[in-house]
Scaffold this active site. Structure first.
Site, mmCIF file in Angstrom:
data_model
loop_
_atom_site.group_PDB
_atom_site.id
_atom_site.type_symbol
_atom_site.label_atom_id
_atom_site.label_comp_id
_atom_site.label_asym_id
_atom_site.label_seq_id
_atom_site.Cartn_x
_atom_site.Cartn_y
_atom_site.Cartn_z
ATOM 1 N N HIS A 17 0.841 -1.203 0.000
ATOM 2 C CA HIS A 17 0.000 0.000 0.000
ATOM 3 C C HIS A 17 0.877 1.255 0.000
ATOM 4 O O HIS A 17 0.601 2.211 -0.713
ATOM 5 C CB HIS A 17 -0.877 0.046 1.254
ATOM 6 C CG HIS A 17 -1.941 -1.009 1.350
ATOM 7 N ND1 HIS A 17 -2.080 -1.825 2.443
ATOM 8 C CD2 HIS A 17 -2.927 -1.374 0.497
ATOM 9 C CE1 HIS A 17 -3.109 -2.628 2.275
ATOM 10 N NE2 HIS A 17 -3.638 -2.400 1.089
ATOM 11 N N LYS A 41 -16.096 -7.013 5.526
ATOM 12 C CA LYS A 41 -15.031 -8.013 5.640
ATOM 13 C C LYS A 41 -14.650 -8.340 7.084
ATOM 14 O O LYS A 41 -13.687 -9.063 7.311
ATOM 15 C CB LYS A 41 -13.777 -7.519 4.903
ATOM 16 C CG LYS A 41 -13.938 -7.496 3.396
ATOM 17 C CD LYS A 41 -12.639 -7.048 2.776
ATOM 18 C CE LYS A 41 -12.688 -7.072 1.270
ATOM 19 N NZ LYS A 41 -11.481 -6.447 0.699
ATOM 20 N N ARG A 90 -2.022 -5.982 -8.510
ATOM 21 C CA ARG A 90 -0.881 -6.853 -8.241
ATOM 22 C C ARG A 90 -0.735 -7.929 -9.294
ATOM 23 O O ARG A 90 0.333 -8.256 -9.738
ATOM 24 C CB ARG A 90 -1.037 -7.529 -6.879
ATOM 25 C CG ARG A 90 -0.773 -6.616 -5.739
ATOM 26 C CD ARG A 90 -1.386 -7.137 -4.486
ATOM 27 N NE ARG A 90 -2.830 -7.058 -4.551
ATOM 28 C CZ ARG A 90 -3.640 -7.275 -3.538
ATOM 29 N NH1 ARG A 90 -3.143 -7.626 -2.387
ATOM 30 N NH2 ARG A 90 -4.934 -7.148 -3.680
ATOM 31 N N SER A 128 -2.934 -7.780 2.678
ATOM 32 C CA SER A 128 -3.240 -7.690 4.117
ATOM 33 C C SER A 128 -3.684 -9.051 4.626
ATOM 34 O O SER A 128 -3.340 -9.456 5.741
ATOM 35 C CB SER A 128 -4.347 -6.660 4.362
ATOM 36 O OG SER A 128 -3.943 -5.395 3.940
HETATM 37 P P1 ADP Z 1 -9.859 -3.596 -0.517
HETATM 38 O O1 ADP Z 1 -10.539 -4.233 0.645
HETATM 39 O O2 ADP Z 1 -10.534 -2.389 -1.057
HETATM 40 O O3 ADP Z 1 -9.364 -4.538 -1.578
HETATM 41 P P2 ADP Z 1 -7.154 -3.374 0.407
HETATM 42 O O4 ADP Z 1 -6.744 -2.643 1.625
HETATM 43 O O5 ADP Z 1 -6.997 -4.844 0.410
HETATM 44 O O6 ADP Z 1 -8.619 -2.931 0.175
HETATM 45 O O7 ADP Z 1 -6.443 -2.755 -0.840
HETATM 46 C C1 ADP Z 1 -6.622 -1.419 -1.225
HETATM 47 C C2 ADP Z 1 -6.038 -1.227 -2.605
HETATM 48 O O8 ADP Z 1 -4.640 -1.469 -2.546
HETATM 49 C C3 ADP Z 1 -6.575 -2.200 -3.658
HETATM 50 O O9 ADP Z 1 -6.604 -1.520 -4.890
HETATM 51 C C4 ADP Z 1 -5.549 -3.295 -3.674
HETATM 52 O O10 ADP Z 1 -5.514 -3.942 -4.940
HETATM 53 C C5 ADP Z 1 -4.292 -2.490 -3.444
HETATM 54 N N1 ADP Z 1 -3.220 -3.295 -2.858
HETATM 55 C C6 ADP Z 1 -3.268 -4.100 -1.781
HETATM 56 N N2 ADP Z 1 -2.078 -4.696 -1.544
HETATM 57 C C7 ADP Z 1 -1.251 -4.241 -2.529
HETATM 58 C C8 ADP Z 1 0.107 -4.506 -2.882
HETATM 59 N N3 ADP Z 1 0.852 -5.369 -2.210
HETATM 60 N N4 ADP Z 1 0.603 -3.869 -3.951
HETATM 61 C C9 ADP Z 1 -0.167 -3.022 -4.668
HETATM 62 N N5 ADP Z 1 -1.438 -2.745 -4.417
HETATM 63 C C10 ADP Z 1 -1.984 -3.347 -3.358
#
Ligand code: ADP
Length: 163
Positions: A17, A41, A90, A128
């Site tokens: 992130h 979630k 990703r 996450s």
């Molecule tokens: P959501 O529940 O909206 O998917 P996340 O917190 O899991 O929220 O992710 C928020 C954004 O960050 C999403 O667009 C996700 O694809 C991106 N994201 C999560 N982990 C990574 C990572 N390791 N590299 C790049 N983008 C990421």
């Protein structure tokens, strides 16, 4: 003034992130990291904890603001005077869901564009969800998340095992 919203659950924030936030900062004058409040979630960390982790880790970065997000993303984007939504991509597995959301958001609000950013290769396997799984099983997550999150895990998982 170009302002982007970077929305997500951030449960918890990972180095992936943070990589996306850094990239977005190069493209926009201001990046609003919006932490989803109403999350089906069932997050491990409370909204306050998630806000706190992000505020601690982005505190030294100018032009980054961290806010809670409640309700429709596109409405929030309009309220915030933002012209773009940033999402991280990703792998191909992210694509279908992200594509659908981007097109739906465009349908709801044509003035807000969705921009996808790819993280550094070493973060493409990072999520996450996987970090939570490793932490729960007692693994070391220190190279995947900022230090305040490592502490947050120790506290949270300690509290849980006390119950
Ligand atoms: P959501 O529940 O909206 O998917 P996340 O917190 O899991 O929220 O992710 C928020 C954004 O960050 C999403 O667009 C996700 O694809 C991106 N994201 C999560 N982990 C990574 C990572 N390791 N590299 C790049 N983008 C990421």
């Amino acid at each position: 003034m170009r302002r982007a919203i970077y929305p997500g659950s951030f449960d918890p924030v990972t180095n992936g992130h943070l990589d996306v936030i850094e990239r977005a900062r190069k493209l926009f004058d201001e990046v609003v990291v919006a932490i989803a409040h109403n999350d089906q979630k069932k997050p491990l960390f409370t909204l306050e904890e998630r806000l706190d982790f992000l505020r601690q880790t982005t505190g030294a970065l100018d032009r980054v603001i961290v806010l809670p997000l409640d309700g429709l993303l596109v409405e929030f984007a309009v309220q915030q005077d933002a012209n773009a939504v940033v999402r991280g991509l990703r792998a191909v597995s992210d694509f279908e869901f992200e594509f659908q959301m981007a097109l739906m958001n465009r349908k709801l609000e044509a003035t807000v564009e969705t921009i996808f950013l790819m993280p550094k290769e070493e973060y493409t396997y990072l999520s996450s969800r996987i970090v939570k799984e490793i932490a729960r099983l007692g693994g070391d997550v220190g190279s995947f998340v900022p230090a305040c999150v490592v502490e947050g895990f120790a506290k949270k998982l300690g509290e849980r095992s006390d119950q």
